[in-house]
Design an enzyme around this catalytic site. Structure first.
Site, short mmCIF file in Angstrom:
data_model
loop_
_atom_site.label_atom_id
_atom_site.label_comp_id
_atom_site.label_asym_id
_atom_site.label_seq_id
_atom_site.Cartn_x
_atom_site.Cartn_y
_atom_site.Cartn_z
N GLU A 1 0.87 -1.17 0.00
CA GLU A 1 0.00 0.00 0.00
C GLU A 1 0.91 1.22 0.00
OE1 GLU A 1 -2.31 -0.66 3.53
OE2 GLU A 1 -3.52 -2.23 2.56
N GLU B 1 6.94 29.65 0.71
CA GLU B 1 6.42 29.16 1.99
C GLU B 1 6.92 30.01 3.16
OE1 GLU B 1 4.09 26.99 2.80
OE2 GLU B 1 3.74 26.57 0.68
N GLU C 1 4.07 31.95 5.39
CA GLU C 1 3.83 31.51 6.76
C GLU C 1 4.44 32.42 7.82
OE1 GLU C 1 4.57 27.36 7.45
OE2 GLU C 1 3.19 26.76 5.87
N GLU D 1 7.13 10.76 -0.27
CA GLU D 1 7.25 12.20 -0.03
C GLU D 1 8.71 12.58 0.17
OE1 GLU D 1 5.52 15.78 2.77
OE2 GLU D 1 5.85 13.83 3.67
N GLU E 1 -5.62 29.88 2.54
CA GLU E 1 -6.94 30.15 3.13
C GLU E 1 -7.32 29.16 4.22
OE1 GLU E 1 -9.78 30.33 -0.04
OE2 GLU E 1 -8.86 32.10 -0.94
#
Length: 182
Positions: free
Chosen positions: A38, A94, A98, A121, A142
C-alpha cells in the site's frame, strides 16, 4: 542478493490534490513469492529552518488534524504544480506566506524522504539566514490558521523534550542547527 521487488499490477485507490494512493501486487526477490504494498505518492515538499539576525528559530504553531494536536513546526509546504525544478522559489514562497520573512541567503541542508516504508514524499530542508520582514507579504493559505513564534535553540530543544515539537522535519532541522553552531 537480489532486493528489488517487481510490480505485477497496480490498483489506483485514490487520486487527491496532495497525494495518490495505490496498492501494488509485487513479486518478491529471490523467489520468495508475492506480496501487496500500500503506497502513497506525494508531489514533494519544502521546509525552512529560518533563523533571525537575533539567532532565533522561527516556528509556526498550528493544529494538525492527522494527530489531533496543536504543535510547533518549521515553515513548510507542498510543492505546487510546476515547482519541481524551482525548489528555492517554493521555499521562499512558503517562508513568506507563513512567516512574513524573506531572505537573500537560502542554503540546502538536506534532501530526504519522510516515511519510505509506504510513502515517496521527498522534502528539501533549507536554511534561511539574513531574514528580512516583507512589507506586504503573500497571504497565508486560506485553510491555514497559524501563530508565529521565534525561539532560541534552547527553547526549541525544550519544546522537543516536552513533545510539543514532534514532527521529524522540525526535529531534524533543530539537530542540523545544533551541528551548524558547533
Amino acid at each position: 542478493m537480489e532486493f528489488e521487488e517487481k510490480t505485477i499490477s497496480r490498483k489506483e485507490i485514490f487520486n487527491g490534490h496532495i497525494f495518490d494512493v495505490v496498492v501494488d501486487d509485487v513479486e518478491l526477490p529471490n523467489g520468495l513469492g508475492q506480496a501487496k504494498r500500500e503506497l502513497i505518492f506525494h508531489k514533494g515538499a519544502v521546509c525552512v529552518l529560518a533563523v533571525t539576525p537575533e539567532d532565533k528559530i522561527v516556528l509556526v504553531r498550528q493544529f494538525r488534524k492527522a494527530i489531533e494536536r496543536v504543535i510547533y513546526e518549521i515553515p513548510a509546504g507542498k510543492l505546487e504544480v510546476g515547482e519541481e525544478d524551482a525548489l528555492q522559489a517554493a521555499a521562499l514562497r512558503e517562508l513568506e506566506e507563513e512567516t512574513g520573512y524573506t531572505t537573500d541567503k537560502l542554503t540546502l541542508l538536506s534532501d530526504f524522504y519522510s516515511a519510505i516504508g509506504f510513502c515517496n514524499e521527498r522534502l528539501r530542508l533549507y536554511l534561511a539566514e539574513n531574514l528580512v520582514k516583507v512589507e506586504n507579504p503573500r497571504p497565508q493559505d486560506e485553510d491555514e490558521v497559524i501563530e508565529l513564534y521565534e525561539v532560541t535553540l534552547e527553547q526549541a530543544l525544550d519544546l522537543v523534550a516536552r513533545g510539543e515539537i514532534c514532527d521529524a522535519k522540525t526535529i531534524m532541522a533543530i539537530q542540523y542547527y545544533q551541528l551548524l553552531r558547533k
